[in-house]
Design a protein around this motif. Structure first.
Motif, PDB file in Angstrom:
ATOM      1  N   LEU A   1       0.835  -1.198   0.000  1.00  0.00           N
ATOM      2  CA  LEU A   1       0.000   0.000   0.000  1.00  0.00           C
ATOM      3  C   LEU A   1       0.874   1.254   0.000  1.00  0.00           C
ATOM      4  N   GLY A   2       1.931   1.227   0.804  1.00  0.00           N
ATOM      5  CA  GLY A   2       2.846   2.358   0.822  1.00  0.00           C
ATOM      6  C   GLY A   2       3.522   2.575  -0.524  1.00  0.00           C
ATOM      7  N   ALA A   3       3.936   1.484  -1.168  1.00  0.00           N
ATOM      8  CA  ALA A   3       4.583   1.596  -2.473  1.00  0.00           C
ATOM      9  C   ALA A   3       3.637   2.171  -3.515  1.00  0.00           C
ATOM     10  N   ALA A   4       2.387   1.685  -3.533  1.00  0.00           N
ATOM     11  CA  ALA A   4       1.413   2.155  -4.517  1.00  0.00           C
ATOM     12  C   ALA A   4       1.120   3.639  -4.338  1.00  0.00           C
ATOM     13  N   VAL A   5       0.891   4.076  -3.088  1.00  0.00           N
ATOM     14  CA  VAL A   5       0.557   5.474  -2.823  1.00  0.00           C
ATOM     15  C   VAL A   5       1.765   6.370  -3.089  1.00  0.00           C
ATOM     16  N   LEU A   6       2.960   5.907  -2.685  1.00  0.00           N
ATOM     17  CA  LEU A   6       4.171   6.713  -2.875  1.00  0.00           C
ATOM     18  C   LEU A   6       4.466   6.946  -4.360  1.00  0.00           C
ATOM     19  N   ILE A   7       4.434   5.896  -5.155  1.00  0.00           N
ATOM     20  CA  ILE A   7       4.721   6.037  -6.588  1.00  0.00           C
ATOM     21  C   ILE A   7       3.617   6.819  -7.281  1.00  0.00           C
ATOM     22  N   ALA A   8       2.379   6.670  -6.808  1.00  0.00           N
ATOM     23  CA  ALA A   8       1.290   7.483  -7.363  1.00  0.00           C
ATOM     24  C   ALA A   8       1.569   8.964  -7.109  1.00  0.00           C
TER      25      ALA A   8
ATOM     26  N   GLY B   1       0.859   5.582 -12.230  1.00  0.00           N
ATOM     27  CA  GLY B   1       1.891   5.158 -11.293  1.00  0.00           C
ATOM     28  C   GLY B   1       1.442   3.956 -10.480  1.00  0.00           C
ATOM     29  N   ALA B   2       0.191   4.007  -9.993  1.00  0.00           N
ATOM     30  CA  ALA B   2      -0.349   2.889  -9.222  1.00  0.00           C
ATOM     31  C   ALA B   2      -0.449   1.633 -10.081  1.00  0.00           C
TER      32      ALA B   2
END
Length: 404
Positions: A224-231, A244-245
């Motif tokens: 979840l952190g990776a998805a939100v961060l890259i988004a 990004g997500a």
């Protein structure tokens, strides 16, 4: 909005969405249009209970829902499926996109709302709802049918187009001042997309080791952190947060933890996805829906015609008869999450305000017609003009399902 008001609104949104979704399940309708309907009924534009007076109060929850929807789509995407399908499957996806995207673009220009609006409408009209299509195939028990592999192949081709389309349209929606600026923004978007694609192709083993953990809680926090961060990084670079997500999902889906992530993200996707559709409904004025009725009905008629043509041609390409052709056409008819994502992006970019009610009405109508049509596709395929149009054999069981 105060803390208590926020909790009441959020709880009420979930309860209302769940209540309407239960009703929809009983009568065979998908949940997406019902979540939108819940937002319309409980929003500031309808009489009675106003659960949320300002849709911006739910803006962050809606954004998280969008991120999770595209993240999940990336998890489900497999380039190997496209390679295994052969050139005819790619051709079928090209036929579907060519007819529908082309018709959407022409329709957008015919409306006269503007060039950027026409480009948005091309995507709205051109791409079907992966969520509704997948749910239909499961609910109707058609996973093992010959045409289902072709339907899934079209979905894969659509996913590739979706990634490229989002990367290309974001600078356009951002309102670049000149051709040079627009070119630089598009190059930056595709450069970012290429970097993530290279990681997905060559870096999954390393990423898999970094994210691998036995504890489910830590795994959820990690992906979840990776998805939100890259988004967020995508948004900073001028690329849609959704893309990004999507790319993070594509990367993590290829790791050894991919199957666990798909299982763990389901409840998060469903819950926050429902909020995304609900919030979209909050911004819709039913009066605007009535004003958009004429273009909505025209667009629905165009989409049905293009889908039937694409389904018939794709089935004929694979030596299938008219009944599989109609199954392909009706199953891929529904529009949903991607159209609403584009509607949200268009509203953020300050495009023509007529777009949002049009997209809402279009999605509502097709999200109802699609499942109903898919349920009777075999009977539709036996209508006399269809065999005459295709010249193909009538029975799918005799179809040659071989691939290149």
């Amino acid at each position: 909005m105060g803390h208590a008001d926020t909790l009441l609104a959020m709880g009420g949104a979930f309860v209302a969405a769940a209540f309407l979704a239960r009703i929809g399940r009983r009568i065979g309708l998908p949940t997406i249009p019902l979540f939108i309907l819940a937002g319309i009924l409980l929003g500031p534009h309808t009489p009675g209970i106003v659960l949320v007076a300002d849709p911006h109060d739910f803006e962050m929850l809606s954004a998280l829902g969008l991120v999770l929807l595209l993240f999940y789509l990336g998890l489900e995407f497999h380039l190997d499926d496209l390679r295994a399908g052969g050139s005819r499957m790619v051709a079928a996806g090209g036929i579907y996109l060519g007819l529908n995207v082309g018709a959407g673009l022409a329709f957008g220009f015919a409306l006269g709302w503007g060039t950027r609006e026409a480009l948005v409408l091309a995507g709205v009209v051109g791409i079907s709802s992966s969520a509704i299509v997948t749910k239909l195939l499961v609910d109707l028990g058609r996973i093992g049918r010959p045409e289902t592999r072709l339907i899934l192949g079209v979905i894969v081709v659509e996913d590739i187009f979706l990634a490229l389309y989002l990367a290309a349209i974001q600078p356009i929606l951002g309102g670049a001042d000149d051709i040079m600026e627009a070119t630089l923004q598009v190059a930056k978007a595709f450069g970012f997309l290429l970097a993530l694609a290279l990681i997905a192709r060559f870096g999954t083993r390393v990423i898999g080791k970094l994210i691998k953990v036995d504890d489910d809680e830590l795994l959820v926090i990690s992906f979840l952190g990776a998805a939100v961060l890259i988004a967020g990084v995508s948004e900073e670079l001028g690329v849609a947060d959704a893309i990004g997500a999507f790319m993070v999902g594509l990367i993590l889906g290829g790791t050894s933890s991919g199957d666990r992530i798909r299982e763990l993200v389901h409840p998060l996707r469903d819950a926050f996805g429902a909020i995304f559709f609900f919030v979209f409904g909050l911004s819709i004025d039913p009066g605007d829906l009535l004003a958009a009725a004429a273009p909505v009905l025209i667009a629905v008629a165009i989409t049905m015609a293009m889908n039937i043509a694409a389904g018939v041609l794709s089935a004929r390409l694979h030596h299938m008869g008219p009944e599989p052709g109609m199954a392909i056409a009706t199953t891929l008819l529904a529009r949903g999450e991607f159209a609403l994502i584009l509607g949200t992006m268009a509203a953020t970019a300050g495009l023509n305000p007529k777009l949002a009610p049009f997209i809402a009405g279009y999605v509502l109508v097709l999200a109802v017609i699609g499942p109903l049509g898919a349920g009777v596709s075999d009977r539709l395929g036996r209508i006399p003009p269809i065999p005459q149009l295709t010249g193909a054999r009538r029975h799918p069981e005799t179809a040659d399902s071989s691939t290149d």
